[in-house]
Design a protein around this motif. Structure first.
Motif: not given
Length: 143
Positions: A70-96
């Motif tokens: 139920x939490x809301x996440x504010x996500x920045x599309x302009x940042x390149x992910x670095x190891x350790x970041x929490x990301x919004x991703x799609x793995x084989x079309x599955x959003x995660x």
């Protein structure tokens, strides 16, 4: 941990009072004595629309990172992910929502709940990073 896309953030939100003290979990302080200025949520969260969007989390795979169902996440599309970041991703079309990790030559998406195993990205996988999570917002209204 899937999510619901709620949309992009637009600038021009209202301003709210900003107090210069930290709120103790014990006895309250007379807050009006500490009113510093008004602040906008755009300024507080350093929002830079149109690169920022909001998603609502579903599931419990990130609870040890402080991200709950139920939490809301504010996500920045302009940042390149670095190891350790929490990301919004799609793995084989599955959003995660996962913790992004580079381990040697391997890319890994990790849950923050021991009930869920890490997802090692294989050559046959299709991974797309949709942004880096910058803030989470939780409602404490349990009504």
């Amino acid at each position: 941990m899937p999510f619901d896309y709620l949309g992009r953030i637009s600038h021009g939100g209202g301003s709210y009072p900003f107090f210069s003290f930290r709120v103790p979990a014990g006895f309250p302080s007379p807050a009006q004595d500490h009113l510093e200025r008004d602040i906008s949520l755009d300024e507080l969260f350093n929002l830079r629309a149109p690169h920022t969007y909001i998603v609502r989390v579903t599931g419990d795979s990130m609870v040890q990172a402080g991200i709950f169902d139920g939490d809301l996440l504010l996500v920045d599309r302009s940042k390149e992910p670095r190891s350790g970041d929490i990301v919004i991703a799609a793995l084989n079309s599955e959003p995660l929502v996962k913790r992004f990790s580079i381990e040697g030559q391997m890319t890994v998406l990790r849950s923050e709940n021991p009930k869920y195993p890490p997802r090692y990205i294989l050559e046959s996988d299709e991974l797309s990073i949709w942004g880096v999570v910058r803030f989470s917002v939780r409602s404490h209204n349990h009504g």
